[in-house]
Design an enzyme around this catalytic site. Sequence first.
Site, PDB file in Angstrom:
ATOM      1  N   CYS A 110       0.894  -1.162   0.000  1.00  0.00           N
ATOM      2  CA  CYS A 110       0.000   0.000   0.000  1.00  0.00           C
ATOM      3  C   CYS A 110       0.919   1.194   0.000  1.00  0.00           C
ATOM      4  O   CYS A 110       1.582   1.469   0.998  1.00  0.00           O
ATOM      5  CB  CYS A 110      -0.914   0.022   1.220  1.00  0.00           C
ATOM      6  SG  CYS A 110      -1.829   1.578   1.314  1.00  0.00           S
ATOM      7  N   CYS A 113      -0.549   4.051   2.618  1.00  0.00           N
ATOM      8  CA  CYS A 113      -0.588   3.876   4.074  1.00  0.00           C
ATOM      9  C   CYS A 113      -0.400   2.408   4.429  1.00  0.00           C
ATOM     10  O   CYS A 113       0.728   1.926   4.423  1.00  0.00           O
ATOM     11  CB  CYS A 113      -1.885   4.438   4.649  1.00  0.00           C
ATOM     12  SG  CYS A 113      -3.369   4.052   3.679  1.00  0.00           S
ATOM     13  N   SER A 114      -1.477   1.676   4.719  1.00  0.00           N
ATOM     14  CA  SER A 114      -1.310   0.293   5.151  1.00  0.00           C
ATOM     15  C   SER A 114      -2.524  -0.560   4.793  1.00  0.00           C
ATOM     16  O   SER A 114      -2.860  -1.483   5.508  1.00  0.00           O
ATOM     17  CB  SER A 114      -1.069   0.246   6.662  1.00  0.00           C
ATOM     18  OG  SER A 114      -2.165   0.858   7.328  1.00  0.00           O
TER      19      SER A 114
HETATM   20 FE    FE Z   1      -3.572   2.158   2.814  1.00  0.00          FE
END
Ligand code: FE
Length: 205
Positions: A110, A113-114
């Site tokens: 990603c 972010c995550s």
């Molecule tokens: Fe993300």
Amino acid sequence: MEDRFKYREDREAYSAARVKALEALLIQKGVITAKTVDTVLDFFETKMGPFNGAKIVARAWVDPAFKARLVADTPKAVAELDLPEGMAGAEGEHMRAVANSDDVHNLIICTLCSCYPWPVLGLPPYWYKDPTFRSRAAREPRAVLREFGLSVPDRTEIKVWDSSAQIRWFVVPARPAGTEGMTQTELEALVTPEAMMGVAVAKAA
Ligand code: FE
């Protein structure tokens, strides 16, 4: 290069202390109750985790028609299996599976972010959120995978899939050689979270 992946040595204790402080504050302010955090943790330990992804991958290994359906329409194929309630919710609404082959190795990241397919993989590890990993994996995936101990042959294309709020990817690793006689349950044990992220391959035990 290697130390760019390093975190402070006491990161677990440091994070735990921050979480405890935040939890105490939220309880004190009446935002959550004393049980809220434990309930969420229990959910990810017992219901939403890589054990679900392992079931899906093992089924794909023994059933090529299921594998084809899984890649074509992931949520629909996942719904065929006996998995915990809520597989379609909790960040799993838009999951897509990509299958490794001799020609293609898939890697999920990603960049923003995550974003991560929680229902099949649980919560992401520390390094998945690391800005250096996120940018380097997009720019030089072959080199990054080598640092993970995975040498992808030159003839194999590496495809990097960027998860987001719209699509959360996971990898169906190739079934390891020498597992022909294994049952689906035995195969599940060979499917690691790392293999489903594409930073490793599945190996025969
Ligand atoms: Fe993300």
